[in-house]
Design an enzyme around this catalytic site. Structure first.
Site, mmCIF file in Angstrom:
data_model
loop_
_atom_site.group_PDB
_atom_site.id
_atom_site.type_symbol
_atom_site.label_atom_id
_atom_site.label_comp_id
_atom_site.label_asym_id
_atom_site.label_seq_id
_atom_site.Cartn_x
_atom_site.Cartn_y
_atom_site.Cartn_z
ATOM 1 N N ASP A 270 0.627 -1.233 -0.005
ATOM 2 C CA ASP A 270 -0.123 -0.085 -0.147
ATOM 3 C C ASP A 270 0.680 0.636 0.349
ATOM 4 O O ASP A 270 1.981 1.331 0.242
ATOM 5 C CB ASP A 270 -1.172 0.132 1.292
ATOM 6 C CG ASP A 270 -1.497 -1.270 0.852
ATOM 7 O OD1 ASP A 270 -2.421 -1.230 0.309
ATOM 8 O OD2 ASP A 270 -2.305 -1.333 2.096
ATOM 9 N N TYR A 338 4.529 -9.581 7.384
ATOM 10 C CA TYR A 338 4.422 -8.146 6.919
ATOM 11 C C TYR A 338 4.222 -7.595 8.518
ATOM 12 O O TYR A 338 3.973 -8.455 10.065
ATOM 13 C CB TYR A 338 2.342 -7.524 6.801
ATOM 14 C CG TYR A 338 2.303 -7.724 5.433
ATOM 15 C CD1 TYR A 338 2.743 -6.904 4.103
ATOM 16 C CD2 TYR A 338 1.672 -8.803 5.153
ATOM 17 C CE1 TYR A 338 2.268 -7.213 3.730
ATOM 18 C CE2 TYR A 338 1.986 -9.520 3.382
ATOM 19 C CZ TYR A 338 1.935 -8.361 3.130
ATOM 20 O OH TYR A 338 1.475 -8.529 1.500
ATOM 21 N N TYR A 410 -4.581 -9.591 1.837
ATOM 22 C CA TYR A 410 -4.539 -7.607 2.117
ATOM 23 C C TYR A 410 -4.647 -8.914 3.937
ATOM 24 O O TYR A 410 -5.810 -8.202 4.435
ATOM 25 C CB TYR A 410 -6.726 -7.920 1.978
ATOM 26 C CG TYR A 410 -6.143 -7.355 0.104
ATOM 27 C CD1 TYR A 410 -5.299 -6.002 -0.338
ATOM 28 C CD2 TYR A 410 -6.742 -8.516 -0.725
ATOM 29 C CE1 TYR A 410 -5.850 -5.904 -1.194
ATOM 30 C CE2 TYR A 410 -7.299 -7.823 -2.155
ATOM 31 C CZ TYR A 410 -6.699 -7.020 -2.497
ATOM 32 O OH TYR A 410 -6.302 -7.031 -3.862
#
Ligand SMILES: [Zn+2]
Ligand SMILES: [Zn+2]
Length: 446
Positions: A270, A338, A410
């Site tokens: 993102d 992440y 996501y």
């Protein structure tokens, strides 16, 4: 020896030339499958030499009528100088005119075509090429008709012939034919004497790290002027001054003197996420590059200097079309790690948090396309695997989360639940709404 078999070739040559006037290449091409390591020009020339010698011997043996008949055929229909000279010596002068029935003479101009091509490609740097040609339909028809009529079975196509022969003339130690991935494709039309050059893209593979938030991977064209440049974008034509692809591809495009570029990332983060660790693989595709012999180390330094503290590249190397396909396909399955900093709306009990971590580690999640990307992605259901999910309580009720999951997942929605569009989610499991404050990609497996 079998009677008569040896003379079949001579009979065949006589039959062909009686009906059609042919140059060496076009005669030889009718016998292309006979003998190896020969050009069709040599085959045709050899058949004409052989016929000339037979006629000469017949002349010595006083079979004059037959000798002259054969030699005239080779001289006139075969457009063959030694046959003309021999007849001249016998006191029979021959005037010849006209062109080869099939190629109308262009097969005798291969060296001229080579020079024409070299002139057309001189502005491009390349080390491999593929030779192609555009042969008008009527020429191919003429050859097909001739073969069908005379029942000739050893021929090859004129296209294959001219491509190979000019390819041989162009080939040097520094310039090689490449059938799979040539730097350039040359298309010759020998009738109009024009050359088309298709310059294949230059592909450079590397990895990037994004050290600052707020930089989009792709360039966003200014919505107001659509890239032309206006007050809104300060004349740059871009909605944001910086992008990852701009930082990386602009210096490469300049060095390669291409006409444009495409940036292929192994997935994307993102705009507000950093990309850390060893970075994300990418390929820059430069269209119609005039230069190919780039110093990748120097380019790496240049990019990293221009993008200091924003974007950093490493491991630049030459790539190919197959890797572009892989990098895209692979980004959907390879593993990513992440780090998120999030804030639950209500304080969370540590025990409950641990239970949620256990449920999510190893979970198969169902994820509908997030609402925030619905404007550019079709709404569909994705099934993704979460390998590890760890929540670490931080001050002010915040949580740091480390997630290792399948590519294409996501992660923001894995935490927030996206109003039930991702299930299960951390929000659902600890029963409170969660805001994502920061997101970093720590690792992209490759
Ligand atoms: Zn010809
Ligand atoms: Zn603008």
């Amino acid at each position: 020896m079998q009677d008569g078999l040896e003379s079949r070739l001579l009979e065949s040559v006589e039959q062909i030339l009686t009906k059609y006037r042919l140059c060496n290449s076009c005669l030889g091409r009718q016998f292309a499958l006979l003998g190896r390591d020969l050009s069709n020009y040599k085959r045709g020339e050899a058949l004409k030499i052989y016929s000339t010698l037979i006629a000469s011997e017949l002349h010595e043996l006083k079979h004059e009528e037959r000798a002259v008949q054969l030699l005239k055929l080779i001289a006139i229909q075969g457009l063959f100088q030694p046959a003309r000279e021999t007849l001249h010596k016998w006191g029979i002068p021959i005037e010849t005119s006209g062109f080869c029935y099939i190629c109308e003479g262009f097969m005798d101009k291969l060296e001229y075509f080579r020079d024409l091509i070299l002139q057309q490609v001189q502005d491009w740097e390349f080390s491999t090429f593929l030779m192609g040609s555009q042969i008008p339909e009527n020429i191919i028809d003429r050859e097909d008709t001739l073969r069908a009529e005379l029942n000739l079975k050893y021929g090859e196509s004129i296209k294959g012939d001219i491509n190979r022969e000019i390819g041989k003339l162009l080939q040097t130690e520094e310039l090689q034919v490449d059938f799979d991935a040539p730097d350039i494709v040359i298309i010759l039309n020998p009738v109009t004497q024009t050359v088309d050059v298709q310059v294949n893209p230059l592909l450079i593979l590397g990895r990037y790290r994004k050290l600052e938030r707020g930089i989009s991977q792709t360039r966003w064209i200014c919505w107001k002027c659509e890239g032309k440049g206006c007050d809104e974008c300060k004349g740059k034509g871009l909605r944001f001054e910086y992008s990852v692809e701009g930082f990386i591809a602009d210096p490469i495009l300049k060095a390669a003197a291409g006409t444009g570029y495409k940036f292929h990332g192994a997935g994307r983060e993102d705009i507000d996420a950093r990309m850390l660790g060893t970075g994300r693989p990418f390929i820059v595709e430069i269209k119609e590059p005039r230069k190919r012999k780039l110093d990748l180390n120097a380019l790496e330094t240049e990019i990293n200097t221009l993008a200091t503290e924003k974007v950093e590249v490493s491991d630049l190397s030459w790539s190919n079309r197959g890797t572009v396909r892989n990098i895209k396909a692979f980004s959907q399955i390879n593993e990513k790690t992440y780090r998120l900093l999030v804030e639950p709306q209500t304080p969370v009990d540590n025990e409950k948090l641990k239970e949620a971590d256990e449920v999510l580690s190893g979970a198969t999640i169902q994820q509908r396309t997030p609402r925030r990307v619905m404007h550019r992605r079709a709404d569909k259901l994705r099934i993704k695997t979460v390998y590890d999910f760890t929540s670490i309580p931080k001050e002010d009720n915040k949580l740091e989360i480390i997630v290792r999951c399948q590519g294409g997942c996501y992660v923001k929605e894995l935490v927030t639940g996206d109003e039930g569009r991702t299930r299960p989610s951390l929000s659902e499991l600890i029963n409170t709404e969660i805001t994502v404050i920061e997101l970093d990609v720590l690792n992209v497996q490759s």
